[in-house]
Write a protein that holds these residues in place. Structure first.
Motif, PDB file in Angstrom:
ATOM      1  N   THR A  46      77.459 109.025  45.902  1.00 12.46           N
ATOM      2  CA  THR A  46      77.420 107.639  45.453  1.00 12.46           C
ATOM      3  C   THR A  46      77.157 107.634  43.947  1.00 12.46           C
ATOM      4  O   THR A  46      77.392 108.650  43.276  1.00 12.46           O
ATOM      5  N   VAL A  47      76.702 106.512  43.429  1.00  9.89           N
ATOM      6  CA  VAL A  47      76.443 106.391  41.997  1.00  9.89           C
ATOM      7  C   VAL A  47      75.008 105.953  41.766  1.00  9.89           C
ATOM      8  O   VAL A  47      74.347 105.414  42.660  1.00  9.89           O
ATOM      9  N   ASN A  48      74.551 106.193  40.554  1.00  7.37           N
ATOM     10  CA  ASN A  48      73.248 105.689  40.131  1.00  7.37           C
ATOM     11  C   ASN A  48      73.322 104.163  40.147  1.00  7.37           C
ATOM     12  O   ASN A  48      74.099 103.575  39.387  1.00  7.37           O
ATOM     13  N   GLN A  49      72.549 103.533  41.001  1.00  8.13           N
ATOM     14  CA  GLN A  49      72.642 102.077  41.140  1.00  8.13           C
ATOM     15  C   GLN A  49      72.220 101.340  39.877  1.00  8.13           C
ATOM     16  O   GLN A  49      72.569 100.179  39.683  1.00  8.13           O
ATOM     17  N   ASP A  50      71.458 102.021  38.997  1.00  8.45           N
ATOM     18  CA  ASP A  50      71.062 101.409  37.732  1.00  8.45           C
ATOM     19  C   ASP A  50      72.059 101.709  36.616  1.00  8.45           C
ATOM     20  O   ASP A  50      71.996 101.111  35.546  1.00  8.45           O
TER      21      ASP A  50
END
Length: 323
Positions: free
Chosen positions: A38-42
Motif C-alpha cells: 500500500t502507500v504511506n497514508q500521510d
C-alpha cells in the motif's frame, strides 16, 4: 476508566530508501510474506510495505515507509535501536546462521542474551535486527510462517520479539512504560558495551518475547539522526476500538500530546511520544489485512484504503513498479 493490559507488540515501522531491494531482502532472504502493498497514508506518493506471517497476525508485522532520498542513519540515543524476530527453537537459529553465511548477510555469531539463544544481523541498509529462539519461551503466542515462503516453515520467522529502546535518560521512558502503559519491569542483563548500565527488561500481558521491551541507557552517544535503516515507531496491541478509546482517554489525562483517534483502515490507532522522543503507537488487533484482499492473494496488488481509492490512477503513476 479501567483499561485492559496491552497485549504485546503489534508492529514495528521502519524506513527504507529503496522499496524494491527492501522487498527482495525481507521476502527472498528472510522468508516473510508481503501481506500488504500500500502507500504511506500521510504521503501516498511512496510505498508502505507490510511483511508478516501467513495472514498478517498482530505481533508479526514489520513495515517500511519508502523515503527515496533518505540518507544513512547516524545511530545514537532516543531511538528504537533494535528489532528482533522470533524463531521456533535453537535448531532454527542454527539454520539461519548457516543461511546468512551462504547469502552474505552481515551477522554475528549465535550467543545467549538474557537467557535465550540469539543472533544479531543487519539488512542491506543497516537496519539493526536480531533473531531470538523461542525454545525456552512462554507467553504471547507467535504467528505461523507462510508455507509458500522461501524459507521452510519449520525454520520460519514467527513474529516480532523484543524491541530495544536506546535513550539518554532511561527513567523518563521507564515511567511511561510502567505508569502509563502498564508494563512491568522483570529483570536486567549486562550491556555488551563496557562501562554502561545494565539493560532493563519490561513486559506486558502474557509476557515473553512477543511483549518485551529492552531499555538501554547510553551517555556516550549523541542523539540519533534517523534515515534509511532506522525505525520510525513501535506499535503496541490493544484489543479493539472500544479499548483504544479508553486508552486515548488515559493518554489525554496523562498530559501527553497525542494524535487522537486515527483510522488506518486495517487497524485503528493512537500515536504519542515519550519524553525521550520515542514514538509509540497503540493499534487495534483488527479489522485486519484481509478486508480488501483474499488471504490467498494478500500483497499481490496495490491496496488503497477507501479514502485514497478515488486517487488510484494518480497514485499508481507516481510509484515505481516493485518487480
Amino acid at each position: 476508566m479501567e483499561v485492559k493490559a496491552i497485549k504485546g507488540h503489534h508492529h514495528v515501522s521502519a524506513i527504507t530508501a529503496n522499496a524494491r531491494k527492501n522487498l527482495d531482502f525481507y521476502t527472498s532472504v528472510l522468508g516473510m510474506r508481503l501481506i500488504k502493498k500500500t502507500v504511506n497514508q500521510d504521503d501516498p506518493s511512496v510505498y508502505h510495505l507490510f511483511y508478516a506471517d501467513e495472514r498478517g497476525n498482530p505481533g508479526t508485522d514489520f513495515t517500511f515507509f519508502e523515503i527515496p532520498p533518505a540518507a544513512r542513519t547516524h545511530y545514537g540515543t532516543n531511538s528504537i535501536s533494535m528489532t528482533s524476530f522470533r524463531v521456533k527453537d535453537d535448531q532454527a537459529l542454527a539454520y539461519w546462521e548457516d543461511r546468512f553465511r551462504q547469502l552474505g548477510v552481515e551477522h554475528e555469531s549465535i550467543s545467549v542474551r538474557t537467557g535465550r539463544a540469539s543472533m544479531s544481523f543487519r539488512d542491506p541498509e543497516g537496519q539493526r535486527l536480531m533473531l531470538v529462539s523461542d525454545e525456552k519461551n512462554t507467553g504471547v503466542p507467535g504467528g505461523i510462517p507462510w508455507e509458500k515462503a522461501s524459507v521452510p516453515a519449520r525454520f520460519g520467522i514467527t513474529g516480532l520479539g523484543p524491541v530495544q529502546l536506546t535513550v539518554s535518560r532511561s527513567e523518563r521512558t521507564a515511567r511511561v512504560l510502567t505508569e502509563i502503559l502498564g508494563f512491568r519491569e522483570t529483570r536486567s542483563f549486562a550491556s555488551p558495551v563496557d562501562g554502561q548500565k545494565d539493560i532493563r527488561v519490561f513486559e506486558t500481558g502474557e509476557g515473553g518475547t512477543g511483549s518485551e521491551i529492552f531499555l538501554e541507557e547510553r551517555k556516550d552517544l549523541p542523539g540519533e539522526r534517523p534515515g534509511r535503516g532506522s525505525v520510525h515507531h513501535l506499535a503496541l496491541r490493544v484489543e479493539d476500538e472500544m479499548e483504544l478509546r479508553k486508552w486515548i482517554d488515559r493518554i489525554n489525562k496523562s498530559g501527553y500530546a497525542n494524535s487522537g483517534f486515527v483510522d488506518r483502515y486495517y487497524f485503528r490507532s493512537l500515536y504519542f511520544r515519550d519524553p525521550n522522543g520515542i514514538l509509540f503507537e497503540l493499534a487495534t488487533d483488527g479489522p485486519g489485512f484481509d478486508q480488501d484482499e483474499e488471504l490467498e492473494s494478500l500483497g499481490e496488488s496495490l491496496a488503497l484504503p477507501p479514502h485514497l481509492e478515488p486517487r488510484r490512477i494518480e497514485i499508481e503513476q507516481s510509484l515505481k513498479p516493485l518487480s
